[in-house]
Design a protein around this motif. Structure first.
Motif, short mmCIF file in Angstrom:
data_model
loop_
_atom_site.label_atom_id
_atom_site.label_comp_id
_atom_site.label_asym_id
_atom_site.label_seq_id
_atom_site.Cartn_x
_atom_site.Cartn_y
_atom_site.Cartn_z
N SER A 139 0.27 -1.37 -0.13
CA SER A 139 0.48 0.02 0.11
C SER A 139 0.61 1.51 -0.40
O SER A 139 1.62 1.09 0.29
CB SER A 139 -0.95 0.20 1.50
OG SER A 139 -0.27 -0.16 2.38
N ILE A 140 0.01 2.49 -0.71
CA ILE A 140 0.89 4.54 -0.46
C ILE A 140 1.41 3.95 0.80
O ILE A 140 2.51 4.33 1.43
CB ILE A 140 0.59 4.67 -1.15
CG1 ILE A 140 -0.02 5.01 -2.36
CG2 ILE A 140 0.72 6.63 -0.34
CD1 ILE A 140 -0.81 5.75 -2.77
N SER A 141 0.32 3.80 2.54
CA SER A 141 0.90 3.62 3.46
C SER A 141 2.38 3.64 3.90
O SER A 141 3.24 3.86 4.96
CB SER A 141 -0.31 3.84 3.86
OG SER A 141 -0.84 2.81 4.10
N THR A 142 2.44 1.90 3.43
CA THR A 142 3.48 1.09 3.89
C THR A 142 4.81 1.64 3.08
O THR A 142 5.78 1.97 4.29
CB THR A 142 3.12 -0.46 3.47
OG1 THR A 142 2.17 -0.85 4.58
CG2 THR A 142 4.15 -0.83 4.27
N LEU A 143 4.61 2.16 2.49
CA LEU A 143 5.89 2.17 1.52
C LEU A 143 6.18 3.58 1.90
O LEU A 143 6.82 3.87 2.32
CB LEU A 143 5.42 2.75 0.08
CG LEU A 143 6.30 2.89 -1.45
CD1 LEU A 143 7.63 1.60 -0.88
CD2 LEU A 143 5.58 3.41 -2.34
N ASP A 144 5.10 5.10 2.41
CA ASP A 144 5.55 6.12 2.88
C ASP A 144 5.39 6.11 3.97
O ASP A 144 7.14 6.53 4.07
CB ASP A 144 3.87 6.85 2.59
CG ASP A 144 4.73 8.39 2.89
OD1 ASP A 144 4.79 9.24 1.98
OD2 ASP A 144 3.88 8.41 3.70
N ALA A 145 5.97 5.22 4.74
CA ALA A 145 6.16 4.69 6.70
C ALA A 145 7.88 4.56 6.16
O ALA A 145 8.57 4.48 6.81
CB ALA A 145 4.93 3.69 7.33
N THR A 146 8.05 3.16 5.08
CA THR A 146 9.07 2.54 5.34
C THR A 146 10.04 4.06 4.71
O THR A 146 11.23 3.80 5.18
CB THR A 146 9.41 1.65 4.64
OG1 THR A 146 8.11 0.54 4.61
CG2 THR A 146 10.76 1.09 4.21
N LEU A 147 9.91 4.54 3.26
CA LEU A 147 10.87 5.41 2.91
C LEU A 147 10.76 6.35 3.85
O LEU A 147 12.05 6.42 3.81
CB LEU A 147 10.40 6.34 1.36
CG LEU A 147 9.74 4.63 0.30
CD1 LEU A 147 9.52 5.84 -0.63
CD2 LEU A 147 11.30 4.13 0.19
N ALA A 148 10.09 7.36 4.55
CA ALA A 148 10.75 8.21 5.63
C ALA A 148 11.75 7.72 6.59
O ALA A 148 11.97 8.48 7.18
CB ALA A 148 8.82 8.17 6.18
N LYS A 149 11.70 6.65 6.74
CA LYS A 149 12.67 6.08 7.84
C LYS A 149 14.24 5.97 6.91
O LYS A 149 14.91 5.56 7.67
CB LYS A 149 12.07 4.71 8.53
CG LYS A 149 10.80 4.47 9.10
CD LYS A 149 10.91 3.70 9.90
CE LYS A 149 10.24 2.65 9.83
NZ LYS A 149 9.07 1.29 10.13
N LYS A 150 13.74 5.82 5.82
CA LYS A 150 15.54 5.22 5.22
C LYS A 150 15.69 6.48 4.49
O LYS A 150 16.03 7.92 4.14
CB LYS A 150 14.59 5.09 3.91
CG LYS A 150 14.52 3.09 3.80
CD LYS A 150 15.51 2.59 4.80
CE LYS A 150 14.97 0.99 5.28
NZ LYS A 150 15.68 0.05 5.46
N LYS A 151 17.46 7.32 5.33
CA LYS A 151 18.00 8.58 5.40
C LYS A 151 19.28 7.80 4.09
O LYS A 151 20.35 8.19 4.06
CB LYS A 151 19.45 8.52 6.31
CG LYS A 151 18.31 8.55 7.46
CD LYS A 151 19.10 9.42 8.29
CE LYS A 151 18.18 9.20 9.52
NZ LYS A 151 16.98 8.65 10.18
N VAL A 152 18.88 6.91 3.42
CA VAL A 152 20.12 6.61 1.31
C VAL A 152 18.96 6.69 0.88
O VAL A 152 17.69 7.21 0.56
CB VAL A 152 19.80 5.34 1.64
CG1 VAL A 152 20.94 4.85 2.65
CG2 VAL A 152 18.71 4.35 1.89
N PHE A 153 20.02 6.71 -0.70
CA PHE A 153 19.11 7.45 -2.14
C PHE A 153 18.12 6.04 -2.69
O PHE A 153 17.77 4.92 -1.84
CB PHE A 153 19.85 6.93 -2.93
CG PHE A 153 21.43 7.84 -2.99
CD1 PHE A 153 20.98 9.45 -2.36
CD2 PHE A 153 22.91 7.26 -4.00
CE1 PHE A 153 21.91 9.35 -2.45
CE2 PHE A 153 24.09 8.23 -3.57
CZ PHE A 153 23.61 9.44 -3.07
#
Length: 273
Positions: A139-153
Motif C-alpha cells: 500500500s502507499i501508506s506502508t511504502l510511505d512509512a518505510t521510505l520516511a525512515k530511510k536516509k539513503v538514496f
DNA sequence: GCGCTTGTTAAAGT
DNA sequence: AACTTTAACAAGCG
C-alpha cells in the motif's frame, strides 16, 4: 532479468504446463544450486505432483500434494522450459524435473546463481529471509512509512527486498524514470505527492511488463529500458544514441548503490532539499 | 581476454 | 546497536 514480471511469467508458464502429473525423477547437475539436501529433495518429490503456484516478489513457490512447496529463485539469469524430447533440452538445464508423462521441466541456470529447495511454510520462509510485501500488493501508506525512515538514496531502497519485494535493477530505473524521480534523491525526502507518483509508477511498470510477458521489445516506446544496450529494441535510434525517449537529450549513466543506473537528468532533476 | 552483468548476502564500515 | 555500504559469488557474453 528475473525480476517480478519475469517470475510472474514463469509462474503462469509452470502452472499451464506442469500441474497434476506425477514426478518420476529429478536431475541435478550441481548440488550448489540446492538449498535442500539432494537425496531428501528427490525422495520427497518422487511420485508427488505440483498442484498450485504462488509468487512473492522474485520468489516462486510451487505447491505439491505432499504438503510442502518447491521454492525457485531465478538469480540473475534463471529460466524455465517445458519440453518432451531430449533434443529440445536447452543449454544450461542444470536441474530437470522428469514427469511420468515423459515431459520434462528444465530449470535453466546459466550462471549458477539460481536456487531450488523445499519450503514447508511460506510465511515462515518470508520472515526468515526478510522478504517484504510484494510490489504489486504493497500500500502507499506502508511504502510511505518505510521510505520516511530511510536516509539513503531512493534507488537502493527500492531494490531492497526487505522493503518491497520484486523490483530489480532495470525496473527500478524504469519506475524512477516514469515517476520523474532522480535515483539519488534521499528516500526520506520524498513528499506525499512524490510517493504517490512512485507507487503509481511501480504498479504501472510491473503491470505493463507482465502484460508483455516481460518481453522488453513490446514495452511502450517511452520506456527508458529501450536505451539499455542489451535490450533488443525496435527503437534502434534511442538505443544507439542513448537518448531520453521523452526529451531526446542524452541520458546519464552512473553507478548508484553499486548498480549501473540509467536516468535522464532533465526529466528526473535532483531537487535541493 | 578483459570487463560487464540482471540478485543476494556476508562482512565491513559508520 | 542499528543501519548502510561493499565485495564476492559463477560463469557466460561481447
Amino acid at each position: 532479468m528475473p525480476e517480478l514480471p519475469e517470475v510472474e511469467t514463469y509462474r503462469r508458464y509452470l502452472e499451464e504446463t506442469c500441474l497434476n502429473q506425477p514426478i518420476q525423477d529429478v536431475f541435478v547437475e550441481d548440488t550448489k544450486l540446492l538449498t535442500t539436501d539432494y537425496d531428501l529433495l528427490v525422495a520427497s518429490l518422487r511420485g508427488k505432483q505440483f498442484v498450485a503456484t504462488e509468487r512473492v516478489g522474485k520468489n516462486l513457490f510451487v505447491q505439491t500434494d505432499g504438503g510442502f512447496y518447491v521454492h525457485f529463485h531465478f538469480g540473475m539469469t534463471g529460466d524455465l522450459a517445458y519440453y518432451q524430447f531430449e533434443e529440445e533440452r536447452p543449454r544450461f538445464s542444470r536441474i530437470v524435473f522428469y514427469f511420468q508423462s515423459g515431459y520434462k521441466l528444465a530449470f535453466i541456470c546459466p550462471r549458477k546463481f539460481e536456487r531450488i529447495g523445499i519450503v514447508e511454510n511460506i510465511p515462515e520462509y518470508l520472515k526468515r529471509k526478510r522478504i517484504a510485501e510484494d510490489a504489486l500488493a504493497i500500500s502507499i501508506s506502508t511504502l510511505d512509512a518505510t521510505l520516511a525512515k530511510k536516509k539513503v538514496f531512493i534507488k537502493p531502497v527500492l531494490l531492497d527486498q526487505s522493503v518491497i519485494a520484486g523490483i530489480g535493477n532495470w525496473i527500478v530505473d524504469e519506475v524512477l524514470f516514469q515517476a520523474r524521480i532522480h535515483p539519488e534523491r534521499l528516500a526520506s525526502s520524498l513528499d506525499e505527492s512524490e510517493v504517490t507518483h512512485l507507487h503509481e509508477a511501480i504498479q504501472f511498470v510491473l503491470k505493463t511488463a507482465i502484460d508483455c510477458e516481460a518481453n522488453y521489445a513490446l514495452f511502450p516506446e517511452n520506456f527508458i529500458i529501450h536505451a539499455r544496450e542489451w535490450a533488443v529494441s525496435p527503437y534502434a535510434e534511442v538505443n544507439q544514441h542513448l537518448l531520453c525517449p521523452v526529451c531526446q537529450q542524452k541520458l546519464q549513466i552512473m553507478r548508484v548503490g553499486g548498480r549501473t543506473t540509467y536516468f535522464c537528468a532533465i526529466d528526473q532533476p535532483l531537487k535541493r532539499t
